[in-house]
Design a protein around this motif. Sequence first.
Motif, PDB file in Angstrom:
ATOM      1  N   GLY A  14      16.129  16.677  39.489  1.00  0.00           N
ATOM      2  CA  GLY A  14      16.521  17.507  40.686  1.00  0.00           C
ATOM      3  C   GLY A  14      15.458  18.231  40.974  1.00  0.00           C
ATOM      4  O   GLY A  14      14.515  18.358  40.477  1.00  0.00           O
ATOM      5  N   TYR A  15      15.984  19.190  42.185  1.00  0.00           N
ATOM      6  CA  TYR A  15      14.592  20.140  42.607  1.00  0.00           C
ATOM      7  C   TYR A  15      15.539  21.282  43.291  1.00  0.00           C
ATOM      8  O   TYR A  15      16.757  21.295  43.708  1.00  0.00           O
ATOM      9  CB  TYR A  15      14.120  19.176  43.763  1.00  0.00           C
ATOM     10  N   LEU A  16      14.823  22.316  43.549  1.00  0.00           N
ATOM     11  CA  LEU A  16      14.877  23.357  44.025  1.00  0.00           C
ATOM     12  C   LEU A  16      13.672  23.683  45.210  1.00  0.00           C
ATOM     13  O   LEU A  16      12.679  23.384  45.010  1.00  0.00           O
ATOM     14  CB  LEU A  16      15.150  24.840  43.135  1.00  0.00           C
ATOM     15  N   ALA A  17      14.015  24.030  46.494  1.00  0.00           N
ATOM     16  CA  ALA A  17      12.994  24.297  47.500  1.00  0.00           C
ATOM     17  C   ALA A  17      13.379  25.712  48.342  1.00  0.00           C
ATOM     18  O   ALA A  17      14.393  26.194  48.223  1.00  0.00           O
ATOM     19  CB  ALA A  17      13.245  23.215  48.363  1.00  0.00           C
ATOM     20  N   GLY A  18      12.403  26.205  48.637  1.00  0.00           N
ATOM     21  CA  GLY A  18      12.469  27.479  49.307  1.00  0.00           C
ATOM     22  C   GLY A  18      10.843  27.996  49.663  1.00  0.00           C
ATOM     23  O   GLY A  18       9.913  27.499  49.754  1.00  0.00           O
ATOM     24  N   THR A  19      10.844  29.382  49.630  1.00  0.00           N
ATOM     25  CA  THR A  19       9.733  30.117  49.740  1.00  0.00           C
ATOM     26  C   THR A  19       8.829  29.972  48.521  1.00  0.00           C
ATOM     27  O   THR A  19       9.218  29.930  47.555  1.00  0.00           O
ATOM     28  CB  THR A  19       9.888  31.514  49.901  1.00  0.00           C
ATOM     29  N   LYS A  20       7.439  30.246  48.654  1.00  0.00           N
ATOM     30  CA  LYS A  20       6.759  30.116  47.724  1.00  0.00           C
ATOM     31  C   LYS A  20       6.810  31.295  46.476  1.00  0.00           C
ATOM     32  O   LYS A  20       6.690  30.918  45.381  1.00  0.00           O
ATOM     33  CB  LYS A  20       5.034  30.380  48.000  1.00  0.00           C
ATOM     34  N   LYS A  21       7.113  32.586  46.877  1.00  0.00           N
ATOM     35  CA  LYS A  21       7.633  33.451  46.211  1.00  0.00           C
ATOM     36  C   LYS A  21       8.799  33.201  45.077  1.00  0.00           C
ATOM     37  O   LYS A  21       8.639  33.329  43.969  1.00  0.00           O
ATOM     38  CB  LYS A  21       8.043  34.746  46.817  1.00  0.00           C
ATOM     39  N   PHE A  22       9.891  32.726  46.027  1.00  0.00           N
ATOM     40  CA  PHE A  22      10.969  32.133  45.027  1.00  0.00           C
ATOM     41  C   PHE A  22      10.653  31.116  44.071  1.00  0.00           C
ATOM     42  O   PHE A  22      11.016  31.266  43.176  1.00  0.00           O
ATOM     43  CB  PHE A  22      11.991  31.828  46.032  1.00  0.00           C
ATOM     44  N   ILE A  23      10.133  30.080  44.607  1.00  0.00           N
ATOM     45  CA  ILE A  23       9.738  28.887  43.463  1.00  0.00           C
ATOM     46  C   ILE A  23       8.698  29.278  42.648  1.00  0.00           C
ATOM     47  O   ILE A  23       8.746  29.108  41.183  1.00  0.00           O
ATOM     48  CB  ILE A  23       9.181  27.703  44.502  1.00  0.00           C
ATOM     49  N   SER A  24       7.791  30.323  42.826  1.00  0.00           N
ATOM     50  CA  SER A  24       7.173  30.908  41.768  1.00  0.00           C
ATOM     51  C   SER A  24       7.833  31.721  40.617  1.00  0.00           C
ATOM     52  O   SER A  24       7.704  31.477  39.356  1.00  0.00           O
ATOM     53  CB  SER A  24       5.882  31.694  42.113  1.00  0.00           C
ATOM     54  N   TYR A  25       8.807  32.259  41.155  1.00  0.00           N
ATOM     55  CA  TYR A  25       9.679  33.166  40.106  1.00  0.00           C
ATOM     56  C   TYR A  25      10.363  32.156  39.194  1.00  0.00           C
ATOM     57  O   TYR A  25      10.480  32.172  38.210  1.00  0.00           O
ATOM     58  CB  TYR A  25      10.733  33.625  40.963  1.00  0.00           C
ATOM     59  N   ILE A  26      11.087  31.041  40.053  1.00  0.00           N
ATOM     60  CA  ILE A  26      11.859  29.997  39.032  1.00  0.00           C
ATOM     61  C   ILE A  26      10.894  29.222  38.277  1.00  0.00           C
ATOM     62  O   ILE A  26      11.283  28.862  36.947  1.00  0.00           O
ATOM     63  CB  ILE A  26      12.344  28.901  40.135  1.00  0.00           C
ATOM     64  N   ARG A  27       9.704  29.021  38.751  1.00  0.00           N
ATOM     65  CA  ARG A  27       8.748  28.154  37.747  1.00  0.00           C
ATOM     66  C   ARG A  27       8.613  29.012  36.362  1.00  0.00           C
ATOM     67  O   ARG A  27       8.273  28.499  35.548  1.00  0.00           O
ATOM     68  CB  ARG A  27       7.427  27.959  38.612  1.00  0.00           C
ATOM     69  N   ASN A  28       8.388  30.182  36.606  1.00  0.00           N
ATOM     70  CA  ASN A  28       8.011  30.965  35.291  1.00  0.00           C
ATOM     71  C   ASN A  28       9.323  31.519  34.437  1.00  0.00           C
ATOM     72  O   ASN A  28       9.074  31.730  33.176  1.00  0.00           O
ATOM     73  CB  ASN A  28       7.270  32.410  35.750  1.00  0.00           C
TER      74      ASN A  28
END
Length: 466
Positions: free
Chosen positions: A372-386
């Motif tokens: 699956g995936y999540l998509a959105g702003t760079k700031k949001f995805i960076s938060y999820i990634r970490n």
Amino acid sequence: MGKSQYPNEPNLKAVNGAASLYYNGTGDTVNQQMKKSDVPVKPPQVQEAFEETPLLIAIVTYIGYGLLVLFGYLRELRTYYGLEKAHQSNESSRNESFVPLYQSFESFYTRNMYRRIRDCWNRPICSVPGATLTLVDRRSDDFGWTFENTGTTTEALNLGSYNYLGFAENHGPCATAAQNAIRESGIGVASTRLEAGSSKLQSDCEELLAEFLKVESTITFGMGFATNALNMPLLGGKGTLLISDALNHASLVLGARLASATIKVFKHNNMEDLEKILCNSIINGQPKSHRPWKKIIIIVEGVYSMEGSIVKLPEIIALKKKYKAYLYLDEAHSIGALGSSGRGVVEYYGCDPQDVDVLMGTFTKSFGAAGGYLAGTKKFISYIRNYSHTSAYASAVSAPVLQQIYSSLSIIMGRDGTQDGRKRIAQLASNARYFRQKLKENGFIIYGNDDSPVVPLLLFMPAKTA
């Protein structure tokens, strides 16, 4: 010049007074096309059917289940007195002083109803889940408790898979590319994303997906269910209100429960009920303290997988903006399956992807892969990634699965230089409408939206199910 039955169909002609609008096939949103053509465009009208159950069918169904329950109890009595062999597992007699791990009655339905016709489900297949599939034949001599393979197979029409665009196949460009990925990178990654599991192919997939969805950034995960269940807790917490559709998927329900947030449920696709909850929640604030909510998140699906209905996205976006809430959209069954270029319910309605704060989807349906995936702003995805548990503890997506995603997505986007992706999307829309129309003409009760790839057919009576 007639009105097409498919919204956002390539070369769609829509009559509006004396003017006509042609969909330009470039992937522009309706708003962008309006600016180019100066022709007002209306979003597709939502045509959904939830027919009431006829009284006679309801009565016969209740009688049927009543008889099954009655005979089930008689069978339980025979088992209790030793007149019939008990096949089910029982608590060990050594644990009599302990609280039972499970109540026997909890599996009453499974033992006495489902089990006797369970050959209708869980059928092993030995082929690709295409338009047809090959079933492994089996027989049971004890009313479904055990099965024995007969050594033969049966070719059957496949109406149970969600291989929407036919990319789950064992030949063709996607399969060949996945095989080459195995030769180059192997099967497994043997590490998490935050350790040694990040690969160039995964980054390429995420960049291509972001371009496809018209968002700033995306992140991919190895399991669609976990994408919701394990990432939603990062969005919630104390002081957060999650407003969830009553018919949301189990993964969304579980994720909301794990989020340590307050949960409120609104009636399925009912905008009046949603607005009432939003309004009252803002007025009254948090329970006991009545402090304002830190944030409010509306959680919906694009296409509801059991009901076949499509979310009323433009109305929800309008409410989200009006009440300053966030929107979480699960596009598991709509990405690749709705919209002229397969960008899901956002494109179907001609909405702006930037109006959806969190876009979620899976690769198990239209892409014929997994994850699956999540998509959105760079700031949001960076938060999820970490901070995501799936990034920190779950194994990263394997190379052949990533290659399958990348190849199928490239075809959908036309990167292969053909119109194969568009043709598959148009064919799915045509098939779904034709199938739904003919079922209705034959008198079946069908739920959901006319444009939905999910076509629920209600049988009601247990004997008809078998």
